[in-house]
Each structure stands twice: as C-alpha cells, then as structure tokens.
Design an enzyme around this catalytic site. Sequence first.
Site, PDB file in Angstrom:
ATOM      1  N   ASP A  10       0.827  -0.611  -0.295  1.00  0.00           N
ATOM      2  CA  ASP A  10       0.029   0.578   0.410  1.00  0.00           C
ATOM      3  C   ASP A  10       1.084   0.952  -0.287  1.00  0.00           C
ATOM      4  OD1 ASP A  10      -1.964   2.230   0.385  1.00  0.00           O
ATOM      5  OD2 ASP A  10      -1.756   1.689   2.355  1.00  0.00           O
ATOM      6  N   ASP A  12      -0.144   5.011   0.550  1.00  0.00           N
ATOM      7  CA  ASP A  12      -0.501   6.086   2.206  1.00  0.00           C
ATOM      8  C   ASP A  12      -0.390   5.582   3.199  1.00  0.00           C
ATOM      9  OD1 ASP A  12      -0.935   8.467  -0.218  1.00  0.00           O
ATOM     10  OD2 ASP A  12      -2.646   7.328  -0.125  1.00  0.00           O
TER      11      ASP A  12
HETATM   12  C1  BG6 Z   1      -5.843   5.922   0.010  1.00  0.00           C
HETATM   13  C2  BG6 Z   1      -6.570   6.923   1.509  1.00  0.00           C
HETATM   14  O1  BG6 Z   1      -4.814   5.239  -0.366  1.00  0.00           O
HETATM   15  O2  BG6 Z   1      -5.739   6.731  -1.098  1.00  0.00           O
HETATM   16  C3  BG6 Z   1      -7.266   8.143   1.129  1.00  0.00           C
HETATM   17  O3  BG6 Z   1      -5.813   5.746   2.605  1.00  0.00           O
HETATM   18  C4  BG6 Z   1      -7.707   8.241   0.212  1.00  0.00           C
HETATM   19  O4  BG6 Z   1      -6.883   7.779   2.756  1.00  0.00           O
HETATM   20  C5  BG6 Z   1      -7.532   7.501  -0.993  1.00  0.00           C
HETATM   21  O5  BG6 Z   1      -8.783   9.105   0.283  1.00  0.00           O
HETATM   22  C6  BG6 Z   1      -7.962   7.883  -2.742  1.00  0.00           C
HETATM   23  O6  BG6 Z   1      -6.385   8.837  -2.492  1.00  0.00           O
HETATM   24  P1  BG6 Z   1      -6.708  10.012  -3.938  1.00  0.00           P
HETATM   25  O7  BG6 Z   1      -5.160   9.925  -4.049  1.00  0.00           O
HETATM   26  O8  BG6 Z   1      -7.293   9.465  -5.398  1.00  0.00           O
HETATM   27  O9  BG6 Z   1      -7.593  10.723  -3.446  1.00  0.00           O
HETATM   28 MG    MG Z   2      -2.610   2.937   3.417  1.00  0.00          MG
END
Ligand code: BG6
Ligand code: MG
Length: 221
Positions: A10, A12
């Site tokens: 993963d 984030d």
């Molecule tokens: C995930 C995060 O990896 O991605 C979430 O943990 C986030 O918090 C989601 O909302 C979507 O991210 P993005 O960058 O497409 O808005």
């Molecule tokens: Mg994550």
Amino acid sequence: MYTIKGCLFDMDGVIVDTAKHHFTAWKALAEELSIPFTSKDNEALKGLGRLDSLEKILQLGNLELNSNTKLKLMENKNSLYLELVRSMSEEDILPGVCGLIEELKVKGIGVCLGSSSRNASIILKNIGLFNLFDGVVDGNHLTFSKPDPEVFIKGAKILELSPSNCVVFEDAVAGVEAAKSGGFFALGVGDHKELDNADAVVSDLSKMNFSKLLEIVNRND
Ligand code: BG6
Ligand code: MG
C-alpha cells in the site's frame, strides 16, 4: 514453510505519510460544508477511495448532494491535496522502506504497488521510487475500492503470482480486509489493536528485512 514470491505495498501510510495532507484537504472541504470533521474521523477514511471518503464525510453532516456537486467537491479537494504533496521528496519516504524494497528486488521477489489513490504515480515519481516497482495498481485501475481485494488481485496478476505466495503491507483496516479476502498474507503496519484483523502486525518497517519477513509469515503458518 511459506514461500514468499511477491510483495504488494500500500502507499499512503506504508511508503509515505500522506494522511496529514489528506486530512488538511478533507478538513477544508468539510469546513466549507459546515461539517465537523476531526482527525479521528479522518482515521476511518484510511484506505478508502476518494468517492467513498467523501460519502463518509457527507454522512457525518447528514448531507445528500447530487453527483455533479460531489465531483466538483472532489476536484477541489484533490487540487488542494496535490498542492500539499507537490513538495514531497525522497526525504518523505518512511524509514526502512527503500532498504526493504531494494533487498526484495535483489532477491528476485516481485514488488508491486496496491493503492486506492489516483495520485499514486505522481507521488511515487516525486519521491523517486516509481521505477523500483515491477507494477503499479492504483485508484485509476479499480472498479472497486478497498476493502474489495481487486487492487491486490490485479497486482498479483501483474507479478504472475498466486496470492498465497504474496505478502501485502497495509496500514489500514480496509486494506487488511482486502488482503485477507483476496487470500494474501496481510502484514499490518501500524497499531496492533487497530489492525487486529491482520495475520501479523509490525509498528513500522524501520527494522524490516527479508529474513525477518520470512520469520513472521512462517510463525503464523
Ligand atoms: C488511500 C488513502 O490510499 O487513497 C485514502 O488511504 C485516500 O485516505 C485514497 O482517500 C484515495 O486517494 P486519492 O489520492 O485518489 O484522493
Ligand atoms: Mg494506507
């Protein structure tokens, strides 16, 4: 004896700490809509896709909006988020991540990203890790967001591996659920209590290496 042939990461919260930037951007949106939104509320959004996250925030305010308004709100949130992550660099990579991925590559283990974020490629390029991955599956490639296992199943397909030979590194409850339901070994990265649905949990990757990983997965065999 469990054979690890692939690792799916993963992004984030595992590779980089972007949760604070997501929080700032969602908080600005919530304030615009007069919805109270705390960092605890933000925790519940970890791993969820953008639309699912917005829906959760709207639920907090008992607000129903039409799809066009939701699209506009997500666009605004994302513009602010992109401004915040623009300055990210290799200094923002979480401890242990580079060393571990480099060791996995040397050992011939497949390495793939499995993220719900649509911004994954931009962020990986900003922090200089994009070229290290054998594959990148992100929010742009998904029909279903975590906790659905689609993201990791697609990753294992790119690596041409069975989920039973892959370890998923996840910091979110929804991501651990996705890994488990897809048949992967789910290694939680973060808080033991919060991630109690994982096969094993480590607080961070700072001391992680391949032999430790083998020890962890086989302890659970
Ligand atoms: C995930 C995060 O990896 O991605 C979430 O943990 C986030 O918090 C989601 O909302 C979507 O991210 P993005 O960058 O497409 O808005
Ligand atoms: Mg994550």
